[in-house]
Design a protein around this motif. Structure first.
Motif, PDB file in Angstrom:
ATOM      1  N   PHE A 144      53.881   0.377   6.161  1.00  0.00           N
ATOM      2  CA  PHE A 144      54.970  -0.530   5.774  1.00  0.00           C
ATOM      3  C   PHE A 144      55.625  -0.082   4.479  1.00  0.00           C
ATOM      4  CE2 PHE A 144      56.268  -4.216   3.205  1.00  0.00           C
ATOM      5  CZ  PHE A 144      57.286  -4.727   4.014  1.00  0.00           C
ATOM      6  N   PHE A 145      54.808   0.208   3.477  1.00  0.00           N
ATOM      7  CA  PHE A 145      55.370   0.642   2.195  1.00  0.00           C
ATOM      8  C   PHE A 145      56.019   2.024   2.320  1.00  0.00           C
ATOM      9  CE2 PHE A 145      52.713  -2.696   0.299  1.00  0.00           C
ATOM     10  CZ  PHE A 145      53.643  -3.246  -0.566  1.00  0.00           C
ATOM     11  N   GLY A 146      55.515   2.841   3.233  1.00  0.00           N
ATOM     12  CA  GLY A 146      56.154   4.127   3.477  1.00  0.00           C
ATOM     13  C   GLY A 146      57.571   3.961   3.990  1.00  0.00           C
ATOM     14  N   PHE A 147      57.759   3.000   4.901  1.00  0.00           N
ATOM     15  CA  PHE A 147      59.099   2.738   5.430  1.00  0.00           C
ATOM     16  C   PHE A 147      59.980   2.018   4.414  1.00  0.00           C
ATOM     17  CE2 PHE A 147      57.157   3.403   9.658  1.00  0.00           C
ATOM     18  CZ  PHE A 147      58.118   4.249  10.196  1.00  0.00           C
ATOM     19  N   VAL A 148      59.369   1.180   3.564  1.00  0.00           N
ATOM     20  CA  VAL A 148      60.151   0.471   2.543  1.00  0.00           C
ATOM     21  C   VAL A 148      60.686   1.459   1.509  1.00  0.00           C
ATOM     22  CG1 VAL A 148      60.004  -1.152   0.598  1.00  0.00           C
ATOM     23  CG2 VAL A 148      59.036  -1.768   2.824  1.00  0.00           C
ATOM     24  N   LEU A 149      59.829   2.378   1.066  1.00  0.00           N
ATOM     25  CA  LEU A 149      60.257   3.352   0.060  1.00  0.00           C
ATOM     26  C   LEU A 149      61.345   4.259   0.613  1.00  0.00           C
ATOM     27  CD1 LEU A 149      56.785   4.325  -1.435  1.00  0.00           C
ATOM     28  CD2 LEU A 149      58.526   2.872  -2.476  1.00  0.00           C
ATOM     29  N   CYS A 150      61.134   4.724   1.826  1.00  0.00           N
ATOM     30  CA  CYS A 150      62.133   5.561   2.487  1.00  0.00           C
ATOM     31  C   CYS A 150      61.659   5.754   3.915  1.00  0.00           C
ATOM     32  CB  CYS A 150      62.278   6.915   1.791  1.00  0.00           C
ATOM     33  SG  CYS A 150      63.590   7.945   2.471  1.00  0.00           S
ATOM     34  N   PHE A 151      62.579   5.917   4.841  1.00  0.00           N
ATOM     35  CA  PHE A 151      62.228   5.976   6.258  1.00  0.00           C
ATOM     36  C   PHE A 151      61.310   7.157   6.572  1.00  0.00           C
ATOM     37  CE2 PHE A 151      63.112   7.050  10.735  1.00  0.00           C
ATOM     38  CZ  PHE A 151      62.797   5.824  11.307  1.00  0.00           C
ATOM     39  N   LEU A 152      61.596   8.317   6.016  1.00  0.00           N
ATOM     40  CA  LEU A 152      60.829   9.525   6.329  1.00  0.00           C
ATOM     41  C   LEU A 152      59.363   9.449   5.900  1.00  0.00           C
ATOM     42  CD1 LEU A 152      63.454  12.341   5.631  1.00  0.00           C
ATOM     43  CD2 LEU A 152      62.714  11.410   7.835  1.00  0.00           C
ATOM     44  N   PRO A 153      59.053   8.927   4.689  1.00  0.00           N
ATOM     45  CA  PRO A 153      57.627   8.769   4.343  1.00  0.00           C
ATOM     46  C   PRO A 153      56.877   7.872   5.317  1.00  0.00           C
ATOM     47  CG  PRO A 153      58.962   8.627   2.375  1.00  0.00           C
ATOM     48  CD  PRO A 153      59.912   8.637   3.537  1.00  0.00           C
ATOM     49  N   GLY A 154      57.564   6.863   5.850  1.00  0.00           N
ATOM     50  CA  GLY A 154      56.919   5.997   6.836  1.00  0.00           C
ATOM     51  C   GLY A 154      56.535   6.756   8.082  1.00  0.00           C
ATOM     52  N   ILE A 155      57.438   7.621   8.552  1.00  0.00           N
ATOM     53  CA  ILE A 155      57.134   8.441   9.731  1.00  0.00           C
ATOM     54  C   ILE A 155      55.987   9.403   9.424  1.00  0.00           C
ATOM     55  CG2 ILE A 155      58.045  10.224  11.273  1.00  0.00           C
ATOM     56  CD1 ILE A 155      60.756   8.934  11.037  1.00  0.00           C
ATOM     57  N   TYR A 156      56.044  10.019   8.234  1.00  0.00           N
ATOM     58  CA  TYR A 156      54.995  10.970   7.850  1.00  0.00           C
ATOM     59  C   TYR A 156      53.626  10.286   7.828  1.00  0.00           C
ATOM     60  CZ  TYR A 156      52.062  13.988   5.016  1.00  0.00           C
ATOM     61  OH  TYR A 156      51.017  14.750   4.562  1.00  0.00           O
ATOM     62  N   LEU A 157      53.565   9.082   7.271  1.00  0.00           N
ATOM     63  CA  LEU A 157      52.290   8.377   7.144  1.00  0.00           C
ATOM     64  C   LEU A 157      51.787   7.846   8.485  1.00  0.00           C
ATOM     65  CD1 LEU A 157      53.007   6.400   3.848  1.00  0.00           C
ATOM     66  CD2 LEU A 157      51.409   8.302   4.129  1.00  0.00           C
ATOM     67  N   TYR A 158      52.714   7.562   9.388  1.00  0.00           N
ATOM     68  CA  TYR A 158      52.302   7.012  10.689  1.00  0.00           C
ATOM     69  C   TYR A 158      51.412   7.991  11.454  1.00  0.00           C
ATOM     70  CZ  TYR A 158      52.503   5.511  15.535  1.00  0.00           C
ATOM     71  OH  TYR A 158      52.160   5.141  16.807  1.00  0.00           O
ATOM     72  N   VAL A 159      51.690   9.285  11.324  1.00  0.00           N
ATOM     73  CA  VAL A 159      50.943  10.283  12.101  1.00  0.00           C
ATOM     74  C   VAL A 159      49.451  10.272  11.750  1.00  0.00           C
ATOM     75  CG1 VAL A 159      50.672  12.751  12.561  1.00  0.00           C
ATOM     76  CG2 VAL A 159      52.961  11.731  12.516  1.00  0.00           C
ATOM     77  N   PRO A 160      49.054  10.438  10.474  1.00  0.00           N
ATOM     78  CA  PRO A 160      47.616  10.370  10.187  1.00  0.00           C
ATOM     79  C   PRO A 160      47.024   8.983  10.430  1.00  0.00           C
ATOM     80  CG  PRO A 160      48.885  10.517   8.148  1.00  0.00           C
ATOM     81  CD  PRO A 160      49.830  10.793   9.266  1.00  0.00           C
ATOM     82  N   MET A 161      47.830   7.911  10.175  1.00  0.00           N
ATOM     83  CA  MET A 161      47.314   6.562  10.371  1.00  0.00           C
ATOM     84  C   MET A 161      47.023   6.264  11.845  1.00  0.00           C
ATOM     85  SD  MET A 161      46.905   5.184   7.417  1.00  0.00           S
ATOM     86  CE  MET A 161      46.496   6.857   6.865  1.00  0.00           C
ATOM     87  N   SER A 162      47.649   7.006  12.747  1.00  0.00           N
ATOM     88  CA  SER A 162      47.404   6.784  14.170  1.00  0.00           C
ATOM     89  C   SER A 162      46.018   7.258  14.595  1.00  0.00           C
ATOM     90  CB  SER A 162      48.469   7.514  14.999  1.00  0.00           C
ATOM     91  OG  SER A 162      48.348   8.919  14.847  1.00  0.00           O
TER      92      SER A 162
END
Length: 292
Positions: A144-162
């Motif tokens: 969530f905070f990755g997407f709030v800060l900027c869209f691309l960090p949210g996508i980057y973080l989603y991969v390991p979090m999956s």
């Protein structure tokens, strides 16, 4: 107890297409047995999630009511916020139990070469339920905070979090270690992992859209009828009990499709783990040595 002679090896390297193919092959092969486990572990949370989703759909209809908007009454009752909280809480519980059940099923499957002891799976889910809930909440906050800060960090973080749930179950580590190891696991493999998740997401989206067609047709028909009769004045009137029921069916299908994501996450985990540590190959070598 379930025994299957058509064993699918998880602990080996796979390309993107192989992961997708084997995910659906495993679902076809083990679907009946797996869903019998899910009915026991996720049945009640699933029903509660559907009820919470229906309540949220009903409460959020005020967002389209021009009278409520003009009077500033959209959020005064607190119904929308309460329904949103209940839906998120039910989703977290269901999501955790579903992933825990699927991954513990696969763990038993790989440990016993296709033989499943239902009691072992259920006990494993109960043991890790608290950790999975905490991990789900923490990983959700990180994304969530990755997407709030900027869209691309949210996508980057989603991969390991999956992959954090798979790491927690298969490696039996703590919540923080699961998150830490997820970044190590996708290091130098981020793009192929992202591509796999992206293609899988498109497939699941297409399947879920099929179940959304009745609600879309009903909404279009009712909107067209109201417009032709000159009675289309309040968009909130579109949200009636028929729409809520059809929307609940679409939501049920969408939530059930998380099973595919959970199975795929196991194949992705073992693929990355094999590429970095070759544990499956080492186990096969050891077993050959023991057989000799």
């Amino acid at each position: 107890m379930n025994t299957n002679n058509k064993y699918i090896e998880f602990k080996k390297k796979r390309e993107l297409g192989d992961i997708l193919t084997d995910t659906f092959a495993f679902l076809r092969q083990e679907g009946k047995s797996l869903f019998s486990i899910l009915m026991k572990t996720c049945g009640i949370p699933f029903v509660l999630l559907l009820l919470a989703s229906a309540y949220y759909t009903y409460s959020s209809s005020n967002l389209f009511d021009p009278v409520s908007i003009s009077n500033g009454e959209m959020f005064n009752s607190g119904g929308i916020l309460i329904s949103l909280f209940l839906m998120l809480a039910a989703l977290l519980a269901f999501y955790g139990l579903l992933f825990g059940s699927v991954l513990h099923y696969i763990k038993a499957y790989t440990d016993n070469k296709g033989t499943i002891d239902y009691n072992t799976v259920i006990q494993g889910v109960r043991k890790d339920f608290g950790s999975i809930l905490g991990l789900g909440a923490l990983s959700g906050i990180i994304i969530f905070f990755g997407f709030v800060l900027c869209f691309l960090p949210g996508i980057y973080l989603y991969v390991p979090m999956s992959l954090v749930f798979a790491i927690l179950v298969f490696r039996n580590v703590s919540v923080t270690d699961a998150i830490s190891e997820s970044f190590q696991l996708v290091k130098n493999e981020w793009w192929i992992t992202f591509a796999t998740l992206f293609v899988l997401g498109i497939i699941i989206w297409i399947i879920s859209m099929i179940f959304s067609v009745p609600a879309l047709i009903y909404t279009f028909t009712k909107t067209f009828t109201a417009a032709s009769e000159g009675t289309y004045a309040n968009p909130a009137a579109m949200v009636d009990w028929v729409f809520i029921g059809l929307n609940a069916i679409a939501s049920a299908a969408q939530y059930a499709l998380y099973v595919i994501t959970a199975i795929a996450s196991a194949f992705i985990y073992f693929n990355l783990n094999e590429r970095k540590y070759a544990t499956g190959a080492l186990e096969q070598i050891d077993s050959l040595g023991n057989d000799s």
